[in-house]
Scaffold this motif. Structure first.
Motif, PDB file in Angstrom:
ATOM      1  N   GLY A 178       0.795  -1.213   0.000  1.00  0.00           N
ATOM      2  CA  GLY A 178       0.000   0.000   0.000  1.00  0.00           C
ATOM      3  C   GLY A 178       0.833   1.270   0.000  1.00  0.00           C
ATOM      4  O   GLY A 178       0.408   2.307  -0.512  1.00  0.00           O
ATOM      5  N   LYS A 179       2.021   1.212   0.576  1.00  0.00           N
ATOM      6  CA  LYS A 179       2.897   2.381   0.622  1.00  0.00           C
ATOM      7  C   LYS A 179       3.389   2.769  -0.771  1.00  0.00           C
ATOM      8  O   LYS A 179       3.817   3.901  -0.989  1.00  0.00           O
ATOM      9  N   LYS A 180       3.337   1.835  -1.707  1.00  0.00           N
ATOM     10  CA  LYS A 180       3.879   2.077  -3.038  1.00  0.00           C
ATOM     11  C   LYS A 180       2.795   2.365  -4.081  1.00  0.00           C
ATOM     12  O   LYS A 180       3.108   2.642  -5.232  1.00  0.00           O
ATOM     13  N   VAL A 181       1.523   2.271  -3.661  1.00  0.00           N
ATOM     14  CA  VAL A 181       0.421   2.457  -4.599  1.00  0.00           C
ATOM     15  C   VAL A 181      -0.036   3.906  -4.585  1.00  0.00           C
ATOM     16  O   VAL A 181      -0.123   4.532  -3.531  1.00  0.00           O
ATOM     17  N   ASN A 182      -0.324   4.460  -5.752  1.00  0.00           N
ATOM     18  CA  ASN A 182      -0.827   5.829  -5.862  1.00  0.00           C
ATOM     19  C   ASN A 182      -2.102   5.992  -5.036  1.00  0.00           C
ATOM     20  O   ASN A 182      -2.976   5.130  -5.050  1.00  0.00           O
ATOM     21  N   THR A 183      -2.240   7.128  -4.313  1.00  0.00           N
ATOM     22  CA  THR A 183      -3.379   7.328  -3.430  1.00  0.00           C
ATOM     23  C   THR A 183      -4.715   7.336  -4.181  1.00  0.00           C
ATOM     24  O   THR A 183      -5.733   6.883  -3.656  1.00  0.00           O
ATOM     25  N   LYS A 184      -4.728   7.852  -5.414  1.00  0.00           N
ATOM     26  CA  LYS A 184      -5.964   7.828  -6.203  1.00  0.00           C
ATOM     27  C   LYS A 184      -6.365   6.399  -6.540  1.00  0.00           C
ATOM     28  O   LYS A 184      -7.542   6.043  -6.542  1.00  0.00           O
ATOM     29  N   VAL A 185      -5.359   5.577  -6.808  1.00  0.00           N
ATOM     30  CA  VAL A 185      -5.632   4.164  -7.090  1.00  0.00           C
ATOM     31  C   VAL A 185      -6.205   3.489  -5.855  1.00  0.00           C
ATOM     32  O   VAL A 185      -7.154   2.687  -5.941  1.00  0.00           O
ATOM     33  N   LEU A 186      -5.663   3.830  -4.674  1.00  0.00           N
ATOM     34  CA  LEU A 186      -6.161   3.258  -3.425  1.00  0.00           C
ATOM     35  C   LEU A 186      -7.646   3.585  -3.231  1.00  0.00           C
ATOM     36  O   LEU A 186      -8.433   2.731  -2.830  1.00  0.00           O
ATOM     37  N   ARG A 187      -8.023   4.825  -3.516  1.00  0.00           N
ATOM     38  CA  ARG A 187      -9.413   5.222  -3.327  1.00  0.00           C
ATOM     39  C   ARG A 187     -10.334   4.491  -4.299  1.00  0.00           C
ATOM     40  O   ARG A 187     -11.453   4.097  -3.950  1.00  0.00           O
ATOM     41  N   TRP A 188      -9.882   4.283  -5.532  1.00  0.00           N
ATOM     42  CA  TRP A 188     -10.695   3.550  -6.496  1.00  0.00           C
ATOM     43  C   TRP A 188     -10.813   2.077  -6.107  1.00  0.00           C
ATOM     44  O   TRP A 188     -11.872   1.452  -6.300  1.00  0.00           O
ATOM     45  N   ILE A 189      -9.749   1.520  -5.568  1.00  0.00           N
ATOM     46  CA  ILE A 189      -9.806   0.133  -5.083  1.00  0.00           C
ATOM     47  C   ILE A 189     -10.870   0.009  -4.002  1.00  0.00           C
ATOM     48  O   ILE A 189     -11.709  -0.902  -4.018  1.00  0.00           O
ATOM     49  N   LEU A 190     -10.839   0.941  -3.052  1.00  0.00           N
ATOM     50  CA  LEU A 190     -11.831   0.945  -1.976  1.00  0.00           C
ATOM     51  C   LEU A 190     -13.247   1.055  -2.528  1.00  0.00           C
ATOM     52  O   LEU A 190     -14.151   0.304  -2.146  1.00  0.00           O
ATOM     53  N   ALA A 191     -13.446   2.014  -3.432  1.00  0.00           N
ATOM     54  CA  ALA A 191     -14.781   2.255  -3.973  1.00  0.00           C
ATOM     55  C   ALA A 191     -15.318   1.033  -4.716  1.00  0.00           C
ATOM     56  O   ALA A 191     -16.488   0.660  -4.566  1.00  0.00           O
ATOM     57  N   LEU A 192     -14.480   0.403  -5.515  1.00  0.00           N
ATOM     58  CA  LEU A 192     -14.903  -0.765  -6.285  1.00  0.00           C
ATOM     59  C   LEU A 192     -15.223  -1.954  -5.386  1.00  0.00           C
ATOM     60  O   LEU A 192     -16.223  -2.660  -5.586  1.00  0.00           O
ATOM     61  N   LEU A 193     -14.391  -2.176  -4.378  1.00  0.00           N
ATOM     62  CA  LEU A 193     -14.617  -3.291  -3.459  1.00  0.00           C
ATOM     63  C   LEU A 193     -15.898  -3.105  -2.665  1.00  0.00           C
ATOM     64  O   LEU A 193     -16.734  -4.010  -2.562  1.00  0.00           O
ATOM     65  N   ILE A 194     -16.057  -1.917  -2.099  1.00  0.00           N
ATOM     66  CA  ILE A 194     -17.242  -1.645  -1.300  1.00  0.00           C
ATOM     67  C   ILE A 194     -18.496  -1.666  -2.163  1.00  0.00           C
ATOM     68  O   ILE A 194     -19.532  -2.220  -1.775  1.00  0.00           O
ATOM     69  N   GLY A 195     -18.414  -1.069  -3.361  1.00  0.00           N
ATOM     70  CA  GLY A 195     -19.561  -1.050  -4.260  1.00  0.00           C
ATOM     71  C   GLY A 195     -19.991  -2.442  -4.694  1.00  0.00           C
ATOM     72  O   GLY A 195     -21.181  -2.762  -4.710  1.00  0.00           O
ATOM     73  N   GLY A 196     -19.012  -3.284  -5.036  1.00  0.00           N
ATOM     74  CA  GLY A 196     -19.329  -4.638  -5.477  1.00  0.00           C
ATOM     75  C   GLY A 196     -20.004  -5.473  -4.406  1.00  0.00           C
ATOM     76  O   GLY A 196     -21.010  -6.153  -4.662  1.00  0.00           O
ATOM     77  N   THR A 197     -19.466  -5.424  -3.184  1.00  0.00           N
ATOM     78  CA  THR A 197     -20.063  -6.196  -2.097  1.00  0.00           C
ATOM     79  C   THR A 197     -21.436  -5.640  -1.714  1.00  0.00           C
ATOM     80  O   THR A 197     -22.346  -6.401  -1.354  1.00  0.00           O
ATOM     81  N   SER A 198     -21.596  -4.326  -1.804  1.00  0.00           N
ATOM     82  CA  SER A 198     -22.884  -3.715  -1.481  1.00  0.00           C
ATOM     83  C   SER A 198     -23.964  -4.188  -2.452  1.00  0.00           C
ATOM     84  O   SER A 198     -25.087  -4.515  -2.037  1.00  0.00           O
ATOM     85  N   ILE A 199     -23.640  -4.239  -3.743  1.00  0.00           N
ATOM     86  CA  ILE A 199     -24.604  -4.694  -4.756  1.00  0.00           C
ATOM     87  C   ILE A 199     -25.046  -6.127  -4.480  1.00  0.00           C
ATOM     88  O   ILE A 199     -26.231  -6.463  -4.549  1.00  0.00           O
ATOM     89  N   LYS A 200     -24.087  -6.986  -4.136  1.00  0.00           N
ATOM     90  CA  LYS A 200     -24.404  -8.388  -3.860  1.00  0.00           C
ATOM     91  C   LYS A 200     -25.312  -8.528  -2.648  1.00  0.00           C
ATOM     92  O   LYS A 200     -26.319  -9.267  -2.683  1.00  0.00           O
ATOM     93  N   ILE A 201     -24.985  -7.821  -1.567  1.00  0.00           N
ATOM     94  CA  ILE A 201     -25.789  -7.907  -0.354  1.00  0.00           C
ATOM     95  C   ILE A 201     -27.211  -7.417  -0.607  1.00  0.00           C
ATOM     96  O   ILE A 201     -28.192  -8.072  -0.237  1.00  0.00           O
ATOM     97  N   TRP A 202     -27.362  -6.264  -1.267  1.00  0.00           N
ATOM     98  CA  TRP A 202     -28.689  -5.705  -1.494  1.00  0.00           C
ATOM     99  C   TRP A 202     -29.500  -6.534  -2.491  1.00  0.00           C
ATOM    100  O   TRP A 202     -30.733  -6.604  -2.392  1.00  0.00           O
ATOM    101  N   THR A 203     -28.816  -7.174  -3.426  1.00  0.00           N
ATOM    102  CA  THR A 203     -29.514  -8.071  -4.358  1.00  0.00           C
ATOM    103  C   THR A 203     -30.155  -9.230  -3.590  1.00  0.00           C
ATOM    104  O   THR A 203     -31.305  -9.591  -3.841  1.00  0.00           O
ATOM    105  N   ASP A 204     -29.409  -9.805  -2.643  1.00  0.00           N
ATOM    106  CA  ASP A 204     -29.942 -10.906  -1.843  1.00  0.00           C
ATOM    107  C   ASP A 204     -31.059 -10.445  -0.922  1.00  0.00           C
ATOM    108  O   ASP A 204     -32.034 -11.170  -0.693  1.00  0.00           O
ATOM    109  N   ILE A 205     -30.933  -9.239  -0.365  1.00  0.00           N
ATOM    110  CA  ILE A 205     -31.950  -8.722   0.547  1.00  0.00           C
ATOM    111  C   ILE A 205     -33.266  -8.455  -0.180  1.00  0.00           C
ATOM    112  O   ILE A 205     -34.349  -8.816   0.287  1.00  0.00           O
ATOM    113  N   LEU A 206     -33.172  -7.848  -1.366  1.00  0.00           N
ATOM    114  CA  LEU A 206     -34.374  -7.413  -2.079  1.00  0.00           C
ATOM    115  C   LEU A 206     -34.994  -8.495  -2.952  1.00  0.00           C
ATOM    116  O   LEU A 206     -36.202  -8.472  -3.218  1.00  0.00           O
ATOM    117  N   PHE A 207     -34.156  -9.440  -3.417  1.00  0.00           N
ATOM    118  CA  PHE A 207     -34.669 -10.451  -4.333  1.00  0.00           C
ATOM    119  C   PHE A 207     -34.482 -11.873  -3.801  1.00  0.00           C
ATOM    120  O   PHE A 207     -34.898 -12.816  -4.369  1.00  0.00           O
TER     121      PHE A 207
END
Length: 258
Positions: free
Chosen positions: A229-258
């Motif tokens: 993590g010390k060697k990764v660009n900070t913008k890349v780190l934020r996109w990694i976070l956003a993609l991971l959180i977004g992907g898991t959120s979609i899966k959880i809400w899909t199971d809850i609603l459907f």
């Protein structure tokens, strides 16, 4: 315990902890859905939501230790921020950890989904870059404490340290620089996970052998992720976070609603 389940748990823990070290989170945002879905998908077992929160609560406690050790001499640990947010998040996580025992599994998944969606929304709000290390950076102590308490309650319920929400809050609302946020969030998450773990253990929600496997994998993978993590660009780190959180959120809400 079946050997295949042990291997599966180790791989889940290693993956989640490595990513947590890179991105400055405790790993529960990744491990929670993986523990829910992967074991039954590959036919090696199944865990309830309560059991998953207990396992991830213990795992995050040890995963963050490795990350903190990797950052201890970096100059990016904001001491006063860690103290103010750490005390508040500990109180909140104790309340959430004990209270979760009385909640239905569906309710726990909904809380997780709400936290994940909130984190995604915060991650896509543009921020102005700031520089600095340690206590050179001013903070709104009252706001930081209040937000940490709220996150702690939710994190305690889902067996998390709360870094997946603390990180965007620190970046977007408190205006903390990315490197300082990542390092300090690990320390705050460690404190939060203490409360969550105490609550989960005291209410009988922890399966200790699966948790031990996850802990072992965390101790191996988290320091490796922190170094990367010390060697990764900070913008890349934020996109990694956003993609991971977004992907898991979609899966959880899909199971809850459907």
């Amino acid at each position: 315990m079946d050997v295949q389940l042990i291997i599966t748990l180790f791989l889940i823990g290693f993956t989640g902890s490595f990513i947590s070290g890179v991105a400055g989170i405790g790993g529960s945002i990744i491990n929670y859905p993986m523990l829910l879905y992967i074991p039954p998908l590959v036919g090696v077992g199944m865990f309830s939501s309560h059991e998953v929160t207990g396992i991830t609560g213990v795992q995050v406690l040890f995963a963050t230790i490795g990350g903190i050790l990797a950052y201890r001499k970096s100059g990016y640990l904001h001491v006063s921020l860690i103290i103010y947010m750490g005390v508040s998040v500990l109180i909140g996580s104790l309340i959430g950890g004990f209270g979760s025992r009385m909640m239905e599994e569906q309710a726990i998944n909904i809380i997780y989904g709400i936290l994940a969606l909130s984190a995604v929304a915060l991650m896509f709000i543009p921020t102005k870059g700031r520089e600095g290390k340690d206590d050179e950076i001013p903070i709104n102590k009252s706001l930081a404490s209040l937000l940490a308490f709220i996150v702690g309650v939710g994190a305690g319920i889902v067996g998390a340290g709360g870094a997946f929400l603390l990180v965007p809050i620190m970046l977007v609302i408190l205006k903390i620089p990315s490197r300082v946020t990542i390092a300090s969030s690990l320390a705050i998450t460690f404190i939060s996970s203490i409360g969550a773990t105490i609550g989960k253990v005291a209410t009988g929600q922890v399966l200790f052998f699966p948790a031990l496997i996850m802990v072992i994998s965390s101790l191996v993978a988290a320091p490796l992720g922190a170094q990367a993590g010390k060697k990764v660009n900070t913008k890349v780190l934020r996109w990694i976070l956003a993609l991971l959180i977004g992907g898991t959120s979609i899966k959880i809400w899909t199971d809850i609603l459907f």
